[in-house]
Design a protein around this motif. Structure first.
Motif, mmCIF file in Angstrom:
data_model
loop_
_atom_site.group_PDB
_atom_site.id
_atom_site.type_symbol
_atom_site.label_atom_id
_atom_site.label_comp_id
_atom_site.label_asym_id
_atom_site.label_seq_id
_atom_site.Cartn_x
_atom_site.Cartn_y
_atom_site.Cartn_z
ATOM 1 N N LEU A 1 24.275 -15.364 -18.944
ATOM 2 C CA LEU A 1 25.661 -15.177 -18.233
ATOM 3 C C LEU A 1 25.974 -13.870 -17.995
ATOM 4 N N VAL A 2 25.250 -12.743 -18.670
ATOM 5 C CA VAL A 2 25.296 -11.318 -18.295
ATOM 6 C C VAL A 2 24.469 -11.302 -17.116
ATOM 7 N N LEU A 3 23.214 -11.843 -17.014
ATOM 8 C CA LEU A 3 22.251 -11.613 -15.796
ATOM 9 C C LEU A 3 23.127 -12.504 -14.574
ATOM 10 N N SER A 4 23.949 -13.536 -14.963
ATOM 11 C CA SER A 4 24.509 -14.246 -13.879
ATOM 12 C C SER A 4 25.713 -13.249 -13.310
ATOM 13 N N ALA A 5 26.525 -12.764 -13.959
ATOM 14 C CA ALA A 5 27.339 -11.757 -13.627
ATOM 15 C C ALA A 5 27.124 -10.755 -12.778
ATOM 16 N N MET A 6 25.655 -10.194 -13.072
ATOM 17 C CA MET A 6 25.163 -9.103 -12.462
ATOM 18 C C MET A 6 24.748 -9.891 -11.048
ATOM 19 N N GLY A 7 24.547 -10.914 -10.874
ATOM 20 C CA GLY A 7 24.182 -11.491 -9.574
ATOM 21 C C GLY A 7 22.520 -11.658 -9.468
ATOM 22 N N VAL A 8 21.927 -11.497 -10.675
ATOM 23 C CA VAL A 8 20.406 -11.764 -10.901
ATOM 24 C C VAL A 8 20.114 -13.152 -10.659
ATOM 25 N N ALA A 9 20.949 -14.215 -11.282
ATOM 26 C CA ALA A 9 20.449 -15.459 -11.560
ATOM 27 C C ALA A 9 21.718 -16.305 -11.239
ATOM 28 N N THR A 10 21.376 -17.764 -10.843
ATOM 29 C CA THR A 10 22.310 -18.763 -11.019
ATOM 30 C C THR A 10 21.943 -19.439 -12.305
ATOM 31 N N ALA A 11 22.868 -19.551 -13.132
ATOM 32 C CA ALA A 11 22.309 -19.643 -14.645
ATOM 33 C C ALA A 11 23.356 -21.043 -15.191
ATOM 34 N N HIS A 12 22.173 -21.806 -15.693
ATOM 35 C CA HIS A 12 22.589 -22.818 -16.486
ATOM 36 C C HIS A 12 22.663 -22.682 -17.972
ATOM 37 N N MET A 13 23.917 -22.636 -18.703
ATOM 38 C CA MET A 13 24.197 -22.137 -19.977
ATOM 39 C C MET A 13 24.086 -23.294 -20.882
ATOM 40 N N VAL A 14 23.419 -23.381 -21.778
ATOM 41 C CA VAL A 14 23.275 -24.484 -22.801
ATOM 42 C C VAL A 14 23.706 -24.116 -24.257
ATOM 43 N N GLU A 15 24.911 -24.720 -24.451
ATOM 44 C CA GLU A 15 25.267 -24.756 -25.897
ATOM 45 C C GLU A 15 26.224 -25.591 -26.182
ATOM 46 N N SER A 16 25.977 -26.036 -27.704
ATOM 47 C CA SER A 16 26.606 -27.396 -28.109
ATOM 48 C C SER A 16 27.878 -26.879 -28.762
ATOM 49 N N ASN A 17 27.912 -25.691 -28.990
ATOM 50 C CA ASN A 17 29.587 -25.201 -29.706
ATOM 51 C C ASN A 17 30.539 -25.284 -28.713
ATOM 52 N N GLY A 18 31.498 -26.071 -28.867
ATOM 53 C CA GLY A 18 32.551 -26.213 -27.886
ATOM 54 C C GLY A 18 33.482 -24.850 -27.425
ATOM 55 N N ARG A 19 33.631 -24.090 -28.628
ATOM 56 C CA ARG A 19 34.612 -22.961 -28.697
ATOM 57 C C ARG A 19 33.710 -21.758 -27.748
ATOM 58 N N LYS A 20 32.405 -21.843 -27.961
ATOM 59 C CA LYS A 20 31.701 -20.925 -27.114
ATOM 60 C C LYS A 20 31.638 -21.155 -25.979
ATOM 61 N N CYS A 21 31.468 -22.359 -25.422
ATOM 62 C CA CYS A 21 31.637 -22.981 -24.015
ATOM 63 C C CYS A 21 32.757 -22.691 -23.453
ATOM 64 N N THR A 22 33.952 -22.793 -24.231
ATOM 65 C CA THR A 22 35.071 -22.316 -23.343
ATOM 66 C C THR A 22 35.295 -20.918 -23.293
ATOM 67 N N PHE A 23 34.739 -20.176 -24.075
ATOM 68 C CA PHE A 23 34.630 -18.616 -24.050
ATOM 69 C C PHE A 23 33.929 -18.603 -22.588
ATOM 70 N N MET A 24 32.705 -18.980 -22.518
ATOM 71 C CA MET A 24 31.691 -18.843 -21.455
ATOM 72 C C MET A 24 32.569 -19.182 -20.144
ATOM 73 N N ASN A 25 33.065 -20.287 -20.065
ATOM 74 C CA ASN A 25 33.819 -20.817 -19.081
ATOM 75 C C ASN A 25 34.694 -19.659 -18.575
ATOM 76 N N GLN A 26 35.575 -19.337 -19.470
ATOM 77 C CA GLN A 26 36.503 -18.210 -19.179
ATOM 78 C C GLN A 26 35.964 -16.783 -18.459
ATOM 79 N N VAL A 27 34.710 -16.391 -19.184
ATOM 80 C CA VAL A 27 33.810 -15.428 -18.751
ATOM 81 C C VAL A 27 33.587 -15.638 -17.051
ATOM 82 N N SER A 28 32.937 -16.623 -17.157
ATOM 83 C CA SER A 28 32.530 -17.166 -15.755
ATOM 84 C C SER A 28 33.571 -17.067 -14.748
ATOM 85 N N ARG A 29 34.583 -17.711 -14.896
ATOM 86 C CA ARG A 29 35.671 -17.520 -14.089
ATOM 87 C C ARG A 29 36.323 -16.204 -13.729
ATOM 88 N N GLU A 30 36.556 -15.464 -14.612
ATOM 89 C CA GLU A 30 36.715 -14.099 -14.481
ATOM 90 C C GLU A 30 35.887 -13.087 -14.032
#
Length: 206
Positions: free
Chosen positions: A84-113
């Motif tokens: 997600l850091v690399l994606s925010a930096m514009g280096v990559a289109t990222a597919h983040m794989v994580e089975s923990n729901g709360r961590k996915c909710t966090f990453m979705n907010q980071v991605s949006r903001e």
């Protein structure tokens, strides 16, 4: 203490990109109080332990792939490091794989903001549909042999794996080479004197 300006200096990060990473860091500090996304012991040194550790891949990937935005699969993403850091930096289109729901909710907010070009997959990698990827990344998730097994359906002759590893990297490589043939390139970690960045290419199962 290592900070945002140190990262910008060490990796020649633009002000615009650094502002995105500061948003990410602010969210991490806020969410950590309730959600325990990373080890509490690392929070005071998050710019070195998490952001530099992840962002140091950016110049290496740019050297390897040029200005092309690569498609990245990040296994066991946790709080989004490194993909997600690399994606925010514009280096990559990222597919983040994580089975923990709360961590996915966090990453979705980071991605949006941050405006990161990222898709968050709230599932185990064994359950995912297969699609072509340029690189597979992972950090503090599993041993190399396990990562290769998980990544295998996504690998083609050109796919590379970029792994952030610690002091037992050689032991893990020896174990993996019992079942896999690959070329290995090593890069010194900027964030951890005992760490190493591994680039695996021409990966084939024996």
């Amino acid at each position: 203490m290592y900070g945002a300006d140190d990262l910008a200096r060490d990796l020649d990060v633009s002000r615009e990109t650094l502002d995105k990473l500061k948003v990410y860091a602010g969210l991490l500090a806020k969410w950590q109080k309730a959600k325990n996304l990373v080890a509490n012991s690392t929070l005071d040194d998050m710019w070195r332990r998490h952001f530099l550790d992840s962002a140091q891949l950016a110049p290496l990937l740019k050297e390897r792939f040029g200005d092309r935005e690569v498609t990245l699969l990040d296994i066991g993403s946790g709080a989004g490091f490194p993909g997600l850091v690399l994606s925010a930096m514009g280096v990559a289109t990222a597919h983040m794989v994580e089975s923990n729901g709360r961590k996915c909710t966090f990453m979705n907010q980071v991605s949006r903001e941050t405006g990161a070009n990222a898709t968050i997959h709230a599932q185990r990698i064994e359950e995912m549909d297969i699609f072509p990827v340029d690189i597979v990344t992972s950090r503090a998730c599993a041993r190399i042999s396990q990562l290769l097994d998980w990544a295998a359906p996504f690998l083609n002759e050109d796919t590379e794996m970029w792994l952030l590893k610690g002091e037992i990297a050689d032991e893990e490589l020896t174990e993996a080479k019992a079942c896999w043939k690959m070329n290995v390139d090593r890069f010194k970690s900027l964030s951890d004197p005992t760490g190493v960045i591994l680039r695996l290419s021409s990966i084939k199962r024996l």
